[in-house]
Scaffold this active site. Structure first.
Site, PDB file in Angstrom:
ATOM      1  CB  SER A 221       7.007  -4.234   6.454  1.00  0.00           C
ATOM      2  OG  SER A 221       5.617  -4.391   6.640  1.00  0.00           O
ATOM      3  CD  GLU A 222       6.269  -8.340   6.837  1.00  0.00           C
ATOM      4  OE1 GLU A 222       7.107  -8.711   7.682  1.00  0.00           O
ATOM      5  OE2 GLU A 222       5.537  -7.361   7.010  1.00  0.00           O
ATOM      6  CB  THR A 223       4.437  -8.340  -0.961  1.00  0.00           C
ATOM      7  OG1 THR A 223       4.652  -6.933  -1.018  1.00  0.00           O
ATOM      8  CG2 THR A 223       3.475  -8.736  -2.071  1.00  0.00           C
TER       9      THR A 223
END
Length: 260
Positions: free
Chosen positions: A46-48
C-alpha cells in the site's frame, strides 16, 4: 544509486498474516518522483517510503508512494522506516520532514531487545462532512444513512492526509464491507481523501476499523489498529474523537514495532 528496497511489516502480530507491510528505501538520493512511483508499483505494498537527506543529525526527509500515486503521509511506513534506521544507526530520536510538516519519532529497544518506534502526528483538524460528499460516498459503499451510528457524525479528519470517517451501527455492516471500487475512487479523487476510515464502536474508546484505499491502488489498507492509532487514518480519526469529545484538536501518537 539508491539503496535496495527493504520489506518490513509494521505492527506485526504473532501469526503470519498480521501487520501492515511497507517498503523502505533508506537512501533515495538521485531518484526522481517517477522513479519512486515505479519502485512502489513493483513492490506492490500500500505504501513504500523513500528516505532523503535531512537538515541535521538523525534528520531525514521522507516521501511516500502507493503503487499508483504519491501520498502525503503514511503512519505504518513511517514506523517501518524508523525501525530500519534504528537498526542501522542505533535507537534514539529521529526527525522526519514530510509534505505536511515535521514529525518526531522516538525509537528504543523493548525488554526483548526488539526496536519499537513512537511518532506524533502533525496537528490534526476535523470538519463535518457535507451532505453531497456524504451521499456520494454512501452510494459507493452501498450503504444508506440508516447504516450510520448517529452518535458519531460523519467527519473529514486530517493528520497529514484527509480521511472521511464514518461510524456504522453494527459490526455486521463493517464486516460485510463490499464497495464500488471505481465509484469510491472517483468520489475520493474529487474530495482529495486518502482513505475512507469506517469504524464500529464496541465501546466508547474501542473501535473496530477498516480502510478502503482505492487512491493507493489497493482495495483496503490493512492493520488500521485503532487502539492505539496505528496508521495515518487512525491518527486522523483519533483527532476526530478528541474534537467530538470536546477536547482541543492536537496531535495523535502512534507506536509499534516492525519486522523485516
Amino acid at each position: 544509486m539508491a539503496s535496495p528496497v527493504l520489506r518490513y511489516t509494521a505492527f506485526p502480530a504473532t501469526g503470519p498474516d498480521g501487520g501492515n507491510p511497507a517498503g523502505v528505501v533508506l537512501d533515495a538520493s538521485g531518484l526522481s518522483g517517477a522513479d519512486m512511483l515505479a519502485i512502489a508499483a513493483e513492490v506492490g505494498y500500500s505504501e513504500t517510503a523513500f528516505v532523503l537527506p535531512g537538515d541535521g543529525p538523525r534528520s531525514f526527509a521522507l516521501r511516500y508512494f502507493s503503487p499508483v500515486a504519491e501520498v502525503g503521509f503514511c503512519g505504518h511506513a513511517t514506523i517501518a522506516t524508523a525501525v530500519a534506521l534504528a537498526e542501522r544507526d542505533g535507537p534514539g530520536q529521529l526527525s522526519f520532514t514530510i509534505g505536511p510538516g515535521r514529525l518526531g519519532v522516538r525509537t528504543a529497544r523493548d525488554g526483548a531487545g526488539a526496536i519499537t518506534a513512537t511518532l506524533t502526528s502533525v496537528p490534526t483538524r476535523t470538519r463535518a462532512a457535507t451532505e453531497p460528499e456524504l451521499c456520494r460516498a454512501l452510494d459507493a459503499l452501498h450503504w444508506t444513512p440508516a447504516d450510520l451510528d448517529p452518535r458519531y457524525p460523519p467527519h473529514v479528519s486530517y493528520a497529514g492526509n484527509d480521511h472521511l470517517v464514518l461510524a456504522v451501527r453494527s459490526r455486521a455492516t463493517l464486516a460485510a464491507l463490499d464497495y464500488d471500487y471505481d465509484g469510491l475512487a472517483a468520489v475520493m479523487a474529487d474530495a482529495g481523501w486518502t482513505t475512507v476510515h469506517v469504524v464500529w464502536a464496541e465501546a466508547p474508546l474501542l473501535f473496530h476499523a477498516r480502510d478502503p484505499f482505492p487512491p493507493g491502488g489497493v482495495r483496503e489498507d490493512p492493520a488500521t489498529g485503532p487502539r492505539p492509532p496505528r496508521s495515518a487514518a487512525t491518527c486522523a480519526s483519533w483527532g476526530w474523537c478528541r474534537c467530538r469529545a470536546g477536547w482541543s484538536c492536537g496531535r495523535a501518537r502512534t507506536s509499534g514495532a516492525a519486522a523485516s
